[in-house]
Enzyme design. Structure first.
Site, short mmCIF file in Angstrom:
data_model
loop_
_atom_site.label_atom_id
_atom_site.label_comp_id
_atom_site.label_asym_id
_atom_site.label_seq_id
_atom_site.Cartn_x
_atom_site.Cartn_y
_atom_site.Cartn_z
N LYS A 54 -8.15 1.82 4.65
CA LYS A 54 -7.16 2.70 4.01
C LYS A 54 -7.85 3.96 3.48
O LYS A 54 -7.35 5.08 3.64
CB LYS A 54 -6.46 1.97 2.86
CG LYS A 54 -5.47 0.90 3.34
CD LYS A 54 -4.97 0.00 2.21
CE LYS A 54 -4.10 -1.12 2.76
NZ LYS A 54 -3.68 -2.10 1.75
N GLN A 100 -4.48 -3.83 -4.33
CA GLN A 100 -4.67 -4.60 -3.10
C GLN A 100 -4.37 -6.08 -3.35
O GLN A 100 -4.91 -6.68 -4.28
CB GLN A 100 -6.11 -4.41 -2.59
CG GLN A 100 -6.41 -5.13 -1.29
CD GLN A 100 -5.60 -4.59 -0.10
OE1 GLN A 100 -5.38 -3.39 0.02
NE2 GLN A 100 -5.13 -5.48 0.75
N ASP A 123 2.92 1.51 -2.43
CA ASP A 123 3.11 0.28 -1.66
C ASP A 123 4.57 -0.17 -1.70
O ASP A 123 4.97 -1.06 -0.95
CB ASP A 123 2.23 -0.85 -2.24
CG ASP A 123 1.08 -1.21 -1.30
OD1 ASP A 123 1.12 -0.80 -0.12
OD2 ASP A 123 0.15 -1.90 -1.75
#
Ligand code: NDP
Length: 299
Positions: A54, A100, A123
């Site tokens: 990422k 994460q 997200d």
């Protein structure tokens, strides 16, 4: 029949290529590159590797990505307070914030995700963003679900009026994807079935799918006899399996046999994974742009 390969890597490159000049223009407007802050807890190899890719992708399009590495022993309260501090820009401007997953078992992941300010929640996992998506007015859409929809749109797969079967009902993939495919408009208007571990006769349901999406986490769960000839198959699963002395990544779909009967199929690796990252970059750009627009309105 040999299925069309839904090449996520190629599409992700195209998305990055289109995004880079927009990021550059925004950076010159705000006097700094947009910035993504990633919170990485513990030392799970797979998570570290996802974060690395990422960050590398962000760099390619001109977004700064900074990783906050937090020890595994952290508590829910400590993590919530760290995320809140990042959200208050105490560690520099954070246009997008990503925690994460998975978090260690002793941490309340829901509490941590809800500590991310919804307007930086790139997200799309905050309850506010999940609620907006369910009401058909999405703000930040979870990246994997958005990536699957983009893949279908890019390949010209008609979803309207089709039966889409999603195997998996997680908050991060299956559920948001069901909402997207059932939403009104392009890439939506499908009739959606969502399967899970309590679905009886999974095969009977998957065999009815015009579009079959596997998001389970069980290697090669979807075999050729579960797929309707001519179906479009999207494999979200990422599973590491041992192959002699080495290991390799496989999806949830038994790729070779299924690709002889499907019309189109996404590979693993190189399918949904790169698109998930590309959608994160788009969300981060949007978050930074919205923030800039807001600050201009306030002036
Ligand atoms: P979860 O473990 O959160 O969810 C798995 C889902 O599969 C659950 O809904 C579960 O049902 C269902 N399930 C489990 N066993 C069966 C079965 N035998 N038959 C039918 N359904 C079953 O996983 P995620 O959604 O987080 O991830 C799914 C997969 O996608 C994983 O391999 C993950 O690595 C991958 N992934 C890939 C991404 C990418 O970028 N390509 C991003 C995110 C995830 P129940 O709800 O009843 O437990």
């Amino acid at each position: 029949m040999t299925a069309q390969r839904l090449d996520g890597r190629k599409l992700a490159k195209k998305i990055e290529h289109e995004l880079a000049p927009k990021v550059a223009a925004l950076a010159s407007e705000i006097g700094r590159p947009p910035r993504l802050v990633v919170v990485l807890v513990g030392d799970v190899a797979a998570s570290a590797s996802y974060v690395k890719s990422k960050a590398a992708a962000a760099k390619r399009v001109g977004i700064t990505a900074d990783v906050f590495s937090i020890p595994e022993s952290t508590t829910t309260a400590e993590l919530v307070s760290t995320v809140e501090a990042i959200g208050r820009d105490e560690h520099g401007p954070a246009d997008g914030i990503l925690v994460q997953l998975p978090l260690p078992d002793h941490v309340d992941a829901r509490a941590v995700l809800d500590a991310v300010p919804p307007d930086r929640d790139v997200d799309g996992f905050h309850a506010v963003n999940a609620g907006l998506l369910s009401q058909g007015r999405p703000h930040f859409i979870p990246c994997t679900a958005a990536g699957v929809q983009r893949m279908l749109l890019d390949a010209g797969v008609e979803t309207r009026g089709k039966h889409a079967v999603i195997v998996g009902r997680s908050d991060i993939v299956g559920k948001p994807l069901a909402l997207l495919l059932a939403s009104r408009g392009p890439g939506g208007d499908a009739t959606v079935s969502v399967c899970h571990s309590h679905t009886s006769n999974l095969k009977e349901v998957t065999q009815q799918a015009d579009i079959l999406i596997a998001a389970v986490g069980i290697p090669q769960l979807i075999t050729a006899d579960m797929v309707k000839p001519g179906a479009v198959v999207v494999d979200v699963g990422i599973n590491r399996v041992l192959d002699g002395d080495t290991s390799r990544l496989v999806g949830d779909v038994d790729y070779d046999p299924v690709s002889t009967i499907a019309e189109a199929i996404s590979p693993v690796p190189g399918g949904v994974g790169p698109l998930t990252v590309a959608m994160l970059l788009e969300n981060t750009f949007s978050a930074a742009k919205e923030r800039q627009n807001l600050s201009q309105t306030a002036e």
